[in-house]
Structures are given as C-alpha cells and as structure tokens.
Design a protein around this motif. Sequence first.
Motif, PDB file in Angstrom:
ATOM      1  N   ASN A 163      12.953   3.511   4.286  1.00 29.67           N
ATOM      2  CA  ASN A 163      12.460   3.599   2.815  1.00 29.67           C
ATOM      3  C   ASN A 163      11.466   4.601   2.769  1.00 29.67           C
ATOM      4  OD1 ASN A 163      11.206   2.835   0.513  1.00 29.67           O
ATOM      5  ND2 ASN A 163      11.114   0.784   0.801  1.00 29.67           N
ATOM      6  N   GLN A 164      11.908   5.710   1.955  1.00 31.86           N
ATOM      7  CA  GLN A 164      11.194   6.723   1.600  1.00 31.86           C
ATOM      8  C   GLN A 164      10.285   6.721   0.316  1.00 31.86           C
ATOM      9  OE1 GLN A 164      14.045  10.032   1.727  1.00 31.86           O
ATOM     10  NE2 GLN A 164      14.150   9.981   3.838  1.00 31.86           N
TER      11      GLN A 164
ATOM     12  N   GLY B  95       0.955  -1.284   0.073  1.00 27.01           N
ATOM     13  CA  GLY B  95       0.059  -0.020   0.038  1.00 27.01           C
ATOM     14  C   GLY B  95       0.798   1.252   0.050  1.00 27.01           C
ATOM     15  N   LEU B  96       0.227   2.261   0.578  1.00 27.80           N
ATOM     16  CA  LEU B  96       0.866   3.700   0.714  1.00 27.80           C
ATOM     17  C   LEU B  96       1.866   3.773   1.986  1.00 27.80           C
ATOM     18  CD1 LEU B  96      -2.028   5.774  -0.786  1.00 27.80           C
ATOM     19  CD2 LEU B  96      -0.248   4.694  -1.926  1.00 27.80           C
ATOM     20  N   LEU B  97       2.948   4.109   2.005  1.00 28.86           N
ATOM     21  CA  LEU B  97       3.584   4.204   3.189  1.00 28.86           C
ATOM     22  C   LEU B  97       3.824   5.247   3.832  1.00 28.86           C
ATOM     23  CD1 LEU B  97       5.790   2.611   5.203  1.00 28.86           C
ATOM     24  CD2 LEU B  97       7.714   3.230   3.470  1.00 28.86           C
ATOM     25  N   HIS B  98       3.433   5.655   5.008  1.00 33.43           N
ATOM     26  CA  HIS B  98       3.610   7.021   5.812  1.00 33.43           C
ATOM     27  C   HIS B  98       4.637   6.827   7.019  1.00 33.43           C
ATOM     28  CE1 HIS B  98      -0.146   7.810   3.434  1.00 33.43           C
ATOM     29  NE2 HIS B  98      -0.492   6.942   3.837  1.00 33.43           N
ATOM     30  N   VAL B  99       5.739   7.290   6.840  1.00 34.41           N
ATOM     31  CA  VAL B  99       6.771   7.133   7.615  1.00 34.41           C
ATOM     32  C   VAL B  99       6.542   8.232   8.831  1.00 34.41           C
ATOM     33  CG1 VAL B  99       9.142   7.356   8.187  1.00 34.41           C
ATOM     34  CG2 VAL B  99       8.404   6.281   6.113  1.00 34.41           C
TER      35      VAL B  99
ATOM     36  N   ALA C  84       5.377   3.877  11.279  1.00 39.33           N
ATOM     37  CA  ALA C  84       4.689   4.204  10.114  1.00 39.33           C
ATOM     38  C   ALA C  84       3.239   3.513   9.990  1.00 39.33           C
ATOM     39  CB  ALA C  84       5.658   3.872   9.016  1.00 39.33           C
ATOM     40  N   THR C  85       2.543   4.132   9.021  1.00 40.60           N
ATOM     41  CA  THR C  85       1.455   3.338   8.775  1.00 40.60           C
ATOM     42  C   THR C  85       1.484   3.219   7.258  1.00 40.60           C
ATOM     43  OG1 THR C  85       0.323   5.670   8.033  1.00 40.60           O
ATOM     44  CG2 THR C  85      -0.024   4.632  10.353  1.00 40.60           C
TER      45      THR C  85
END
Length: 333
Positions: free
Chosen positions: A304-305, A260-264, A279-280
């Motif tokens: 991981n960005q 999915g989408l990674l939100h650090v 992160a979510t």
Amino acid sequence: MTEYKNEDLILLNTKISPGESKTLNFSIAKLYTSTKIEIPVIVERAAVPGPTVLITAGIHGDEINGVEVVRQFIAKKMNRPKRGTIICIPILNIFGFLNAQREFPDGKDLNRKFPGTKHGSLASRVAYHFTKEIVPYADYCLDFHTGGASRFNAAQIRVQPNDTKLLELAKVFNPPFIVFSDLLKKSYRATCHDLNIPSLLFEGGKSLESDKQIAKHGVHGILRVLKHLDMLQDSFEVPTTETKSVLIEKSKWLRAQKSGLLHVKVPCHKHVVKGEFLATITDPYGTMRFKVLSPNDGYIINVNQSPIIYQGDAIFHISTENTTITETEQEDF
C-alpha cells in the motif's frame, strides 16, 4: 491435438476472412450528450488456421498499466499472428477510462457483473454482450489488471488452485510470481472458467500510473505464450530469463493496527523474514511511532503506497506457508 478450420470469422456482425485485419466497434451505450461510445476491437487473422487468443485490459477504467501492455503489443505489431487469430481490446471499460475511475458511471464494478444481464445496469449489459458476442470465439484469454487504489502489485499471474493445465500456461508466461487465487463470483475469470476457456489474469503496478517494468513483464509474457502456441511471427525474439516464477500457494493481508501516516521501508517483490521491519505508522504530531513487523517469512507481493491510512487498512500482501487464506484475505481490491 486440436484441429482448427480455415474459415471466416463472424464477429460483431462483421465477416473477417483468414489473412484479414479489421478494427471493429463494440458499442453498447452513449454518453449523456448522445455522443456514441465505441470500444475498439482489433482483430488480426493469419492465413494459416490456428487458435484464437483474446487479449483484454481496462476492465477497470483506472488501471493504466494493463492498457499500456496491450498498446505496446499492438504498436509493435506483435499482434499479427503466424497462425490463428488475435483479438485485442485495450480498454473494455471505456466509460471508466474517460473518467479515470475504476467503476462504470453507474458505480458498478464490471469485474463483478459477469456474465451480465441483457436488461441490467450499464456494467451488467456490457458484460452480457461481451460474454455473448466476443468471449465464445476465444480459445485462450489473457486479461491485464493493476493493483487497486494506492496498492502496488508485484507482476504476477493469478490462477485457481488445482488447475494443472492453467498452472503450466502460467509458467510459460513466466511472471515473477504465480499466485493461487480462488475464482471470484461474477468475475471475468470465473466466466471464462465456466465456458472452459483457459484464462490468465495478470496483475501489476497500481492504478493511474504507468510503470515501464510492469509493462515489460506483461508484453514479454504474451510473447512467451504466443510462442508456446506457435502463433508468434518468426521475426520476434522470445525474451528468455534464467529466473523461474515463484509459486505462491498461500498468502494473507497484513492490516494496519493504527491510523496515521504510513512510511514503507521495504520494496514490493522482496522476500522478508519473520520480525523484519516493514514500515512505520506515525501520527501527524510527532507523538506516536508504531513499527510494522513481518508476521512470517514470505514474499511481499503487494504494498500500500498511500501516505495516510486507517486502522484495518490492508498495507502488505505477503506469502505464507502456514496460514489458510480466508475469504477476506483473498479479496481483489
């Protein structure tokens, strides 16, 4: 104590006498258009004999931070030694650099082709000639890298465990982190080890980006090493810091449990505690939200960005006290 002779250096079929400066061309192959590709090798020799330090970057063509470290070092004329010789190669993989790609045009990773073969792939041939014609002249090697793809590395020096002399040299460099990392087969670092040449591998930042703070760590580290070797000109100040390097003996990759989408939520370098919110991972439709928690206390040394990830992707590299490093977990991306 090693005695160094005041004699001519014959490098790439060129004589360089003590006190001379020369830029040589390390040329292996041409482009499809028959255009020559030359890899500049910048050599500065002092009149006073001393060790030879080989400083390289751009083994991976998309790792700009390493190139910037060596560029600044040369541009500020810090590469003119008080004694001995400094050889700088800002971009070793000039083919990949032209294409803003990690690999050579043949798809090969140069850092998995050492010591190379005379009649192999293009990457293997470059590794072979570099290993035969340049590396043996070095008494010390400093090699500058960057995190692969979208992964951001905290500034760090990697050394193999149980090498006390190399660890002491890494402490002289004094990066934020010193990370124990086993030698990878067919890597430049492994080849230096086989040739009994002390080699420090610097990692910092991420590919296709130039980070001022990372470059600063790299340049300052070089100055500290040169001062330690009594090679730094007296006109340059050695950067001092009250902070000592954090030694990371064991570490592991935390991998995504969802796609999915990674939100650090935490910065690289941070020390986190077990259960801390890192992160979510969400889906694009607003129906899934997965929280990533730290599995243990430790330092985050890689993040991981990438904004999108797949299940199983490496998202955090974290130090740990109780987890043994597996072959998969210590792979260099």
